[in-house]
Design a protein around this motif. Structure first.
Motif, PDB file in Angstrom:
ATOM      1  N   ASN A 110       0.833  -1.214   0.000  1.00  0.00           N
ATOM      2  CA  ASN A 110       0.000   0.000   0.000  1.00  0.00           C
ATOM      3  C   ASN A 110       0.862   1.258   0.000  1.00  0.00           C
ATOM      4  N   GLY A 111       1.963   1.235   0.735  1.00  0.00           N
ATOM      5  CA  GLY A 111       2.891   2.372   0.738  1.00  0.00           C
ATOM      6  C   GLY A 111       3.517   2.573  -0.631  1.00  0.00           C
ATOM      7  N   LEU A 112       3.885   1.469  -1.251  1.00  0.00           N
ATOM      8  CA  LEU A 112       4.458   1.513  -2.602  1.00  0.00           C
ATOM      9  C   LEU A 112       3.430   2.030  -3.603  1.00  0.00           C
ATOM     10  N   LEU A 113       2.201   1.557  -3.508  1.00  0.00           N
ATOM     11  CA  LEU A 113       1.126   2.000  -4.397  1.00  0.00           C
ATOM     12  C   LEU A 113       0.863   3.497  -4.219  1.00  0.00           C
ATOM     13  N   HIS A 114       0.854   3.945  -2.978  1.00  0.00           N
ATOM     14  CA  HIS A 114       0.652   5.374  -2.700  1.00  0.00           C
ATOM     15  C   HIS A 114       1.778   6.206  -3.328  1.00  0.00           C
ATOM     16  N   ALA A 115       3.015   5.740  -3.170  1.00  0.00           N
ATOM     17  CA  ALA A 115       4.165   6.457  -3.747  1.00  0.00           C
ATOM     18  C   ALA A 115       4.051   6.498  -5.275  1.00  0.00           C
ATOM     19  N   ALA A 116       3.689   5.373  -5.880  1.00  0.00           N
ATOM     20  CA  ALA A 116       3.541   5.322  -7.337  1.00  0.00           C
ATOM     21  C   ALA A 116       2.438   6.274  -7.803  1.00  0.00           C
ATOM     22  N   HIS A 117       1.325   6.262  -7.107  1.00  0.00           N
ATOM     23  CA  HIS A 117       0.188   7.122  -7.455  1.00  0.00           C
ATOM     24  C   HIS A 117       0.581   8.595  -7.353  1.00  0.00           C
ATOM     25  N   THR A 118       1.187   8.962  -6.225  1.00  0.00           N
ATOM     26  CA  THR A 118       1.591  10.352  -5.996  1.00  0.00           C
ATOM     27  C   THR A 118       2.575  10.837  -7.053  1.00  0.00           C
ATOM     28  N   ARG A 119       3.566  10.021  -7.332  1.00  0.00           N
ATOM     29  CA  ARG A 119       4.593  10.418  -8.313  1.00  0.00           C
ATOM     30  C   ARG A 119       4.027  10.476  -9.728  1.00  0.00           C
ATOM     31  N   LEU A 120       3.145   9.569 -10.047  1.00  0.00           N
ATOM     32  CA  LEU A 120       2.530   9.559 -11.375  1.00  0.00           C
ATOM     33  C   LEU A 120       1.626  10.780 -11.550  1.00  0.00           C
ATOM     34  N   MET A 121       0.906  11.138 -10.514  1.00  0.00           N
ATOM     35  CA  MET A 121       0.048  12.332 -10.576  1.00  0.00           C
ATOM     36  C   MET A 121       0.891  13.591 -10.766  1.00  0.00           C
ATOM     37  N   ARG A 122       2.031  13.642 -10.108  1.00  0.00           N
ATOM     38  CA  ARG A 122       2.921  14.799 -10.223  1.00  0.00           C
ATOM     39  C   ARG A 122       3.459  14.949 -11.649  1.00  0.00           C
ATOM     40  N   LEU A 123       3.550  13.836 -12.360  1.00  0.00           N
ATOM     41  CA  LEU A 123       4.133  13.867 -13.708  1.00  0.00           C
ATOM     42  C   LEU A 123       3.077  13.783 -14.819  1.00  0.00           C
ATOM     43  N   GLY A 124       1.845  14.109 -14.511  1.00  0.00           N
ATOM     44  CA  GLY A 124       0.862  14.176 -15.593  1.00  0.00           C
ATOM     45  C   GLY A 124      -0.391  13.370 -15.366  1.00  0.00           C
ATOM     46  N   GLY A 125      -0.447  12.562 -14.337  1.00  0.00           N
ATOM     47  CA  GLY A 125      -1.653  11.793 -14.038  1.00  0.00           C
ATOM     48  C   GLY A 125      -2.063  10.884 -15.179  1.00  0.00           C
ATOM     49  N   ALA A 126      -3.319  10.995 -15.590  1.00  0.00           N
ATOM     50  CA  ALA A 126      -3.861  10.138 -16.650  1.00  0.00           C
ATOM     51  C   ALA A 126      -3.170  10.393 -17.989  1.00  0.00           C
ATOM     52  N   ASP A 127      -2.566  11.577 -18.143  1.00  0.00           N
ATOM     53  CA  ASP A 127      -1.879  11.915 -19.393  1.00  0.00           C
ATOM     54  C   ASP A 127      -0.410  11.481 -19.400  1.00  0.00           C
ATOM     55  N   ALA A 128       0.043  10.879 -18.306  1.00  0.00           N
ATOM     56  CA  ALA A 128       1.446  10.459 -18.232  1.00  0.00           C
ATOM     57  C   ALA A 128       1.708   9.378 -19.279  1.00  0.00           C
ATOM     58  N   GLY A 129       2.791   9.556 -19.983  1.00  0.00           N
ATOM     59  CA  GLY A 129       3.147   8.592 -21.016  1.00  0.00           C
ATOM     60  C   GLY A 129       4.271   7.682 -20.562  1.00  0.00           C
ATOM     61  N   TYR A 130       4.878   7.039 -21.540  1.00  0.00           N
ATOM     62  CA  TYR A 130       5.946   6.072 -21.279  1.00  0.00           C
ATOM     63  C   TYR A 130       7.111   6.717 -20.530  1.00  0.00           C
TER      64      TYR A 130
END
Length: 167
Positions: A110-130
């Motif tokens: 869950n901590g890892l998932l939270h970190a992944a979610h937070t970092r992905l949102m910071r880099l574009g969220g749903a629009d984040a690419g490869y």
């Protein structure tokens, strides 16, 4: 020398007792301090034995505290924690036992998932690419998370973000 006066073995023991009373220390840290204070090897062994016997230092207790702190406050992954304990010359069996004891697998993911979610949102969220996803994955692996688990969490985080965007 460097201008400092040498200290006696008794004074070194006193200093280490005070240090160990304040926070957990491992044998390797104490040994390095004693060497730095130019304490004789025979005295070093005697001082360490005395500290162990009187429970001022306990490498298993240190390993558990180290794991707790690095996981809870530093959000380190298991691999980075193991490397940190190894650098302090904590035996790998002791390190692994401390990790198993102190980190709940579900809480870890869950901590890892939270970190992944937070970092992905910071880099574009749903629009984040490869490229953005790769940056997130690299940061999770650098934080000490296992690659396969980080990939799984990153995929799940991307799915969650996409579902949130559909709402």
């Amino acid at each position: 020398m460097n201008g400092r006066k040498e200290i006696s073995a008794d004074k070194a023991l006193e200093r280490l007792e005070a240090l160990c009373a304040k926070s957990e220390r491992c044998t390797d840290e104490l040994r390095r301090k004693l060497v730095g204070w130019h304490i004789a090897t025979s005295d070093i062994d005697e001082i360490i034995s005395s500290l162990r016997r009187r429970r001022f230092v306990d490498d298993e207790r240190f390993a558990r505290a180290y794991v707790r702190d690095k996981w809870r406050f530093g959000h380190w992954g298991r691999r980075k924690i193991l490397a940190g304990l190894s650098s302090k010359r904590i035996p790998s069996e002791t390190a692994r036992a401390a990790i198993d004891e102190e980190i709940d697998s579900g809480e870890y993911y869950n901590g890892l998932l939270h970190a992944a979610h937070t970092r992905l949102m910071r880099l574009g969220g749903a629009d984040a690419g490869y490229e953005e996803s790769t940056k997130v994955l690299r940061s999770l692996v650098a934080a000490g998370y296992e690659t396969s688990l980080a990939v799984k969490a990153l995929r799940e985080a991307a799915r969650i973000i996409t579902e949130e965007g559909d709402d």
